[in-house]
Design a protein around this motif. Sequence first.
Motif, PDB file in Angstrom:
ATOM      1  N   GLY A 153       0.687  -1.211  -0.163  1.00  0.00           N
ATOM      2  CA  GLY A 153       0.057   0.074  -0.185  1.00  0.00           C
ATOM      3  C   GLY A 153       0.854   1.295  -0.139  1.00  0.00           C
ATOM      4  N   VAL A 154       0.162   2.337  -0.304  1.00  0.00           N
ATOM      5  CA  VAL A 154       0.680   3.641  -0.245  1.00  0.00           C
ATOM      6  C   VAL A 154       0.563   4.580   1.525  1.00  0.00           C
ATOM      7  CG1 VAL A 154       0.757   6.031  -1.401  1.00  0.00           C
ATOM      8  CG2 VAL A 154       0.492   3.827  -2.535  1.00  0.00           C
ATOM      9  N   HIS A 155       1.645   4.807   1.760  1.00  0.00           N
ATOM     10  CA  HIS A 155       1.444   5.521   3.161  1.00  0.00           C
ATOM     11  C   HIS A 155       0.833   7.092   2.612  1.00  0.00           C
ATOM     12  CE1 HIS A 155       4.398   2.797   5.109  1.00  0.00           C
ATOM     13  NE2 HIS A 155       3.617   2.853   5.994  1.00  0.00           N
ATOM     14  N   CYS A 156       0.204   7.297   3.801  1.00  0.00           N
ATOM     15  CA  CYS A 156      -0.161   8.849   3.828  1.00  0.00           C
ATOM     16  C   CYS A 156       0.878   9.740   4.230  1.00  0.00           C
ATOM     17  CB  CYS A 156      -1.375   9.349   4.743  1.00  0.00           C
ATOM     18  SG  CYS A 156      -1.634  10.991   4.673  1.00  0.00           S
ATOM     19  N   PRO A 157       1.525  10.887   3.411  1.00  0.00           N
ATOM     20  CA  PRO A 157       2.607  11.593   3.982  1.00  0.00           C
ATOM     21  C   PRO A 157       2.333  12.392   5.011  1.00  0.00           C
ATOM     22  CG  PRO A 157       2.175  11.944   1.298  1.00  0.00           C
ATOM     23  CD  PRO A 157       0.667  11.038   2.118  1.00  0.00           C
ATOM     24  N   LYS A 158       1.045  12.406   5.259  1.00  0.00           N
ATOM     25  CA  LYS A 158       0.777  13.401   6.483  1.00  0.00           C
ATOM     26  C   LYS A 158       0.575  12.629   7.799  1.00  0.00           C
ATOM     27  CE  LYS A 158      -2.562  17.390   7.809  1.00  0.00           C
ATOM     28  NZ  LYS A 158      -3.680  17.970   7.441  1.00  0.00           N
ATOM     29  N   CYS A 159      -0.145  11.636   7.709  1.00  0.00           N
ATOM     30  CA  CYS A 159      -0.517  10.964   9.069  1.00  0.00           C
ATOM     31  C   CYS A 159       0.040   9.545   8.942  1.00  0.00           C
ATOM     32  CB  CYS A 159      -1.979  11.064   9.287  1.00  0.00           C
ATOM     33  SG  CYS A 159      -2.896   9.776   8.342  1.00  0.00           S
ATOM     34  N   ARG A 160       0.987   9.100   7.975  1.00  0.00           N
ATOM     35  CA  ARG A 160       1.111   7.954   7.988  1.00  0.00           C
ATOM     36  C   ARG A 160       0.520   6.599   7.984  1.00  0.00           C
ATOM     37  NH1 ARG A 160       5.363   8.049   5.069  1.00  0.00           N
ATOM     38  NH2 ARG A 160       5.984   6.020   5.936  1.00  0.00           N
ATOM     39  N   ASN A 161      -0.748   6.808   7.486  1.00  0.00           N
ATOM     40  CA  ASN A 161      -1.978   5.907   7.580  1.00  0.00           C
ATOM     41  C   ASN A 161      -1.439   4.932   6.393  1.00  0.00           C
ATOM     42  OD1 ASN A 161      -4.821   4.526   8.395  1.00  0.00           O
ATOM     43  ND2 ASN A 161      -5.119   5.468   6.428  1.00  0.00           N
ATOM     44  N   LEU A 162      -1.838   3.803   6.586  1.00  0.00           N
ATOM     45  CA  LEU A 162      -1.529   2.896   5.476  1.00  0.00           C
ATOM     46  C   LEU A 162      -2.677   1.792   5.283  1.00  0.00           C
ATOM     47  CD1 LEU A 162       0.651   1.892   3.518  1.00  0.00           C
ATOM     48  CD2 LEU A 162       1.040  -0.096   5.329  1.00  0.00           C
ATOM     49  N   PRO A 163      -3.346   1.722   4.018  1.00  0.00           N
ATOM     50  CA  PRO A 163      -2.895   2.336   2.795  1.00  0.00           C
ATOM     51  C   PRO A 163      -4.037   3.456   2.505  1.00  0.00           C
ATOM     52  CG  PRO A 163      -4.350   0.467   2.430  1.00  0.00           C
ATOM     53  CD  PRO A 163      -4.416   0.636   3.802  1.00  0.00           C
TER      54      PRO A 163
ATOM     55  N   SER B  72      -8.214   8.161   6.625  1.00  0.00           N
ATOM     56  CA  SER B  72      -7.717   8.514   7.765  1.00  0.00           C
ATOM     57  C   SER B  72      -8.246  10.195   8.101  1.00  0.00           C
ATOM     58  CB  SER B  72      -6.609   8.001   8.522  1.00  0.00           C
ATOM     59  OG  SER B  72      -6.829   8.466   9.915  1.00  0.00           O
ATOM     60  N   CYS B  73      -7.324  10.761   7.267  1.00  0.00           N
ATOM     61  CA  CYS B  73      -7.110  12.415   7.628  1.00  0.00           C
ATOM     62  C   CYS B  73      -7.890  13.149   6.356  1.00  0.00           C
ATOM     63  CB  CYS B  73      -5.699  12.590   7.982  1.00  0.00           C
ATOM     64  SG  CYS B  73      -4.623  12.652   6.579  1.00  0.00           S
ATOM     65  N   GLN B  74      -7.831  12.326   5.572  1.00  0.00           N
ATOM     66  CA  GLN B  74      -8.436  12.972   4.165  1.00  0.00           C
ATOM     67  C   GLN B  74      -7.469  13.956   3.546  1.00  0.00           C
ATOM     68  OE1 GLN B  74     -11.838  12.331   3.131  1.00  0.00           O
ATOM     69  NE2 GLN B  74     -11.281  10.892   4.782  1.00  0.00           N
ATOM     70  N   HIS B  75      -6.070  13.686   3.675  1.00  0.00           N
ATOM     71  CA  HIS B  75      -5.114  14.336   3.105  1.00  0.00           C
ATOM     72  C   HIS B  75      -4.945  13.543   1.474  1.00  0.00           C
ATOM     73  CE1 HIS B  75      -1.408  16.118   2.154  1.00  0.00           C
ATOM     74  NE2 HIS B  75      -0.635  15.092   1.704  1.00  0.00           N
ATOM     75  N   SER B  76      -4.805  14.505   0.408  1.00  0.00           N
ATOM     76  CA  SER B  76      -4.564  14.226  -0.709  1.00  0.00           C
ATOM     77  C   SER B  76      -3.192  14.369  -1.416  1.00  0.00           C
ATOM     78  CB  SER B  76      -5.508  14.690  -1.682  1.00  0.00           C
ATOM     79  OG  SER B  76      -5.684  16.002  -1.961  1.00  0.00           O
ATOM     80  N   SER B  77      -2.895  13.285  -2.179  1.00  0.00           N
ATOM     81  CA  SER B  77      -1.305  13.638  -2.843  1.00  0.00           C
ATOM     82  C   SER B  77      -1.442  13.191  -4.117  1.00  0.00           C
ATOM     83  CB  SER B  77      -0.565  12.846  -1.986  1.00  0.00           C
ATOM     84  OG  SER B  77       0.920  12.768  -2.668  1.00  0.00           O
ATOM     85  N   LYS B  78      -0.911  13.672  -5.106  1.00  0.00           N
ATOM     86  CA  LYS B  78      -0.699  13.115  -6.472  1.00  0.00           C
ATOM     87  C   LYS B  78       0.594  12.262  -6.605  1.00  0.00           C
ATOM     88  CE  LYS B  78      -2.574  16.929  -9.238  1.00  0.00           C
ATOM     89  NZ  LYS B  78      -2.833  17.920 -10.144  1.00  0.00           N
TER      90      LYS B  78
END
Length: 319
Positions: free
Chosen positions: A234-244, A256-262
């Motif tokens: 899976g892909v880690h969230c850069p902000k909260c490190r949630n996986l995936p 988890s935190c609704q952060h988005s990343s391209k």
Amino acid sequence: MIKKERKKPLKVISLEAILGRLPLNYQNRPYIEDELGKAMAGWRGEQAIDFHLSFLPKEQTMILHDLRLEDNENRFFQIDTVLLSSKFHLILEVKNMAGTLYFNNDPQQLVQKLNNEEKAYQCPILLVERQRLQLQTFLKKFQIPEVPILTLVVISHANSVIKFAPNFYKAKQCVIHAAAIPDKISGIKAPFKNEILSQKELKKAARILVKNHQPLNKDYLEHFNIPKSDILPGVHCPKCRNLPMERKRGYWLCPSCQHSSKNAHIAAIYDYSLLINSKITNQAIREFLHLQSIFATTKLLNSLNLKKEGQFKGRSYFL
């Protein structure tokens, strides 16, 4: 002053990647965390001396960090920091150790006293002297004119107490705290008046050392007896490190935190190359990133400009 920037060691990066992809209750996790702690302490110690090195006169000096070279007998040796100049070279062996450090010469060893416990270590003076001989032979192989190579053992922990056996004069001369680096080097270089290397030869020596550097790419999964199947995909969230994270149309979204990343997938692909395999297929990376679309995965891989071989389903990418 010409300086090769110090990068985070591959060992630290690899151990961080492993811990980020193991359950919190994984049985081997405490051992990996302990290993990472030691590696981080060593790296922080090496970083600490960079501040003191910045006070050296801005003359033509090459400063190289974290070299791993192979000598004429096919043995590898590592150098924390080396200063190259036209008059002499200086190897710094860095130790980030707390407590009271006693340099004994009979037997020649370093004894650390911390929290009412004593531990004995190989004497770093012996280690750095061996590095000096290996570096001398290494440079000679490339027809670099021979210059004196000096050595220092640098204790980077500011609160450590350094003590010496009464007659261990060599230790008293070459073991210093990091803060003493500028003054010590100023005293060392005073007797060296003549330039032995031209600037061209000095740059050549630096290029040769960097070119022949061979980072240790150790299989840490094997070292800790971790099956590849235990590594969480899976892909880690850069902000909260949630996986995936979840793949949406053109971006990744953290549930988890609704952060988005391209581009959060880039770090995940790098983890794959470190821990699983440096050669990947579309199917393998789809499974690791939790992707459904072959087309979307191909687009992601092509965006990284990776070297590839084969066609269609048989195509592989090199990380």
